[in-house]
Design an enzyme around this catalytic site. Structure first.
Site, PDB file in Angstrom:
ATOM      1  N   GLU A 123       0.631  -1.289  -0.061  1.00 14.81           N
ATOM      2  CA  GLU A 123      -0.049   0.019   0.050  1.00 14.81           C
ATOM      3  C   GLU A 123       0.702   1.127  -0.031  1.00 14.81           C
ATOM      4  OE1 GLU A 123      -1.547   1.770   3.273  1.00 14.81           O
ATOM      5  OE2 GLU A 123      -1.191  -0.025   4.562  1.00 14.81           O
ATOM      6  N   LYS A 138      -3.949  -1.950  15.401  1.00 11.91           N
ATOM      7  CA  LYS A 138      -3.412  -1.201  16.587  1.00 11.91           C
ATOM      8  C   LYS A 138      -4.215  -0.974  17.515  1.00 11.91           C
ATOM      9  CE  LYS A 138       0.019   1.641  14.269  1.00 11.91           C
ATOM     10  NZ  LYS A 138       0.158   2.316  13.240  1.00 11.91           N
TER      11      LYS A 138
HETATM   12  N1  PSU Z   1      -3.159   1.445  10.378  1.00 10.17           N
HETATM   13  C1  PSU Z   1      -1.882   1.638  10.773  1.00 10.17           C
HETATM   14  N2  PSU Z   1      -1.135   2.210   9.828  1.00 10.17           N
HETATM   15  C2  PSU Z   1      -1.595   2.829   8.640  1.00 10.17           C
HETATM   16  C3  PSU Z   1      -3.072   2.832   8.216  1.00 10.17           C
HETATM   17  C4  PSU Z   1      -3.699   1.988   9.450  1.00 10.17           C
HETATM   18  O1  PSU Z   1      -1.421   1.305  11.717  1.00 10.17           O
HETATM   19  O2  PSU Z   1      -0.820   3.506   8.059  1.00 10.17           O
HETATM   20  C5  PSU Z   1      -3.482   3.297   7.118  1.00 10.17           C
HETATM   21  C6  PSU Z   1      -3.958   1.992   6.221  1.00 10.17           C
HETATM   22  O3  PSU Z   1      -3.664   2.342   4.871  1.00 10.17           O
HETATM   23  C7  PSU Z   1      -5.216   1.527   6.302  1.00 10.17           C
HETATM   24  C8  PSU Z   1      -5.735   2.843   6.532  1.00 10.17           C
HETATM   25  O4  PSU Z   1      -5.747   0.793   5.459  1.00 10.17           O
HETATM   26  O5  PSU Z   1      -4.966   3.615   7.345  1.00 10.17           O
HETATM   27  C9  PSU Z   1      -7.185   2.643   7.445  1.00 10.17           C
HETATM   28  O6  PSU Z   1      -7.745   3.962   7.579  1.00 10.17           O
HETATM   29  P1  PSU Z   1      -9.255   4.184   7.802  1.00 10.17           P
HETATM   30  O7  PSU Z   1      -9.333   3.689   9.345  1.00 10.17           O
HETATM   31  O8  PSU Z   1      -9.588   5.707   7.695  1.00 10.17           O
HETATM   32  O9  PSU Z   1     -10.107   3.369   6.907  1.00 10.17           O
END
Ligand code: PSU
Ligand code: MN
Length: 305
Positions: free
Chosen positions: A26, A160
């Site tokens: 990603e 996390k």
């Molecule tokens: N969690 C992490 N590091 C990240 C992300 C999530 O520990 O960089 C990023 C990833 O790209 C994940 C996105 O797909 O955030 C999720 O965002 P949201 O919760 O807004 O869907």
């Protein structure tokens, strides 16, 4: 018919021609997950780790409206320094493309790009999940729904502690997504090897993980698998150490009225500051570890095909 503007990097083009194992990566982790220049340095190290394991990396992004499957070194460097790049999830991808914009792909959008390119294995750091307080905010990452419908095996270090881990597991169970801990019974929690929760499934062999994905496809079950790989012990930050920082950052989210797409990047930034950069060193260690495991799963998939 609408044509999909797709650009394959020279490296990925060659790998596809030669039937090499491919690992999707990603780009939101580069643009919104880590500061410059560690973001670009880490992305390059992750790619190198995958090559060293005999597979080929395909970092996904949207550049001037085109989906890129694999980035050149120059493209990766440029992306890591963009300041106003969009964070693209499933909902944002098509709109960014028709406007000719630039965007970094989340886990959800990267899975969509991987499927387009026929790539079945994907390495990242952490996935999105059910946020704490979701019973009032309704904040549930689109990553979970994507896992329910797009056939890609995603290797992460768990979710996390900024998230509600029991609710995230419940959601994945409802959505029919296998959550497979690699080499241990416990669900890892990103910076920490253990969350105190048991993972629904455990596998110790990358070939079995690849075979399970193929069996799901044969059964006609849509969706992917989530493989949760514990952070290497030397990079771990134990839960008792990280939790006070997580709690402090969450209070700031509520007080600052931070919502929607800003929540995850804000929390990552604050925890980086509160741990004096240690969270970043841990993050880099676990991403490299996930890249190595994903390369082994991708290689096993190619062998089994
Ligand atoms: N969690 C992490 N590091 C990240 C992300 C999530 O520990 O960089 C990023 C990833 O790209 C994940 C996105 O797909 O955030 C999720 O965002 P949201 O919760 O807004 O869907
Ligand atoms: Mn969200």
């Amino acid at each position: 018919m609408t044509q999909i503007p797709l650009t394959f990097s020279p490296e990925v083009t060659l790998a596809r021609k030669n039937g090499m194992p491919l690992v999707a990566l990603e780009s939101t982790i580069i643009t919104h997950g880590m500061p410059w220049p560690e973001n670009v340095e880490t992305a390059a190290r992750v790619e190198a780790e995958i090559r060293a394991a005999g597979a080929v990396p395909a970092t996904m992004a949207v550049l001037q409206g085109r989906i890129h499957i694999g980035l050149t070194e120059a493209e990766l460097n440029a992306l890591g320094q963009f300041t106003d790049v969009a964070k693209l999830s499933r909902a944002d991808l098509a709109a960014c493309m028709v406007r000719g914009g630039n965007g970094a792909t989340t886990v959800a959008a990267t899975m969509i790009c991987a499927r387009l390119a026929g790539i079945t294995t994907f390495a990242t750091g952490g996935i999105g999940g059910v946020h704490r307080g979701a019973e009032t905010s309704f904040d549930i990452s689109a990553d979970l729904q994507e896992l329910a419908q797009t056939p890609v095996t995603v290797v992460a270090a768990g979710a996390k502690a900024i998230l509600d881990l029991p609710k995230t597991l419940e959601y994945l169970e409802t959505a029919g997504v296998p959550v497979i801990a690699f080499g241990q019974d416990d669900l890892p929690a990103f910076w920490s090897r253990d969350s105190g929760l048991k993972a629904p499934l455990r596998m110790d062999d990358p070939a079995q993980i690849a075979a399970a994905a193929a069996m799901r496809a044969a059964l006609g079950i849509p969706g992917g698998q989530l493989v949760v790989n514990p952070i290497p012990p030397e990079h771990e930050i134990p839960l008792t150490e990280i939790m006070p920082h997580v709690e402090a950052a969450l209070v700031e989210v509520a007080a600052g009225h931070i919502t929607a797409k800003q929540v995850t990047p804000f929390l990552l930034d604050r925890i980086y500051e509160l741990t004096g950069g240690r969270s970043l060193a841990a993050n880099i260690g676990l991403v490299l570890n996930n890249a190595r495991l994903a390369a082994r799963i991708a290689a096993a998939s190619v062998k089994q095909a």
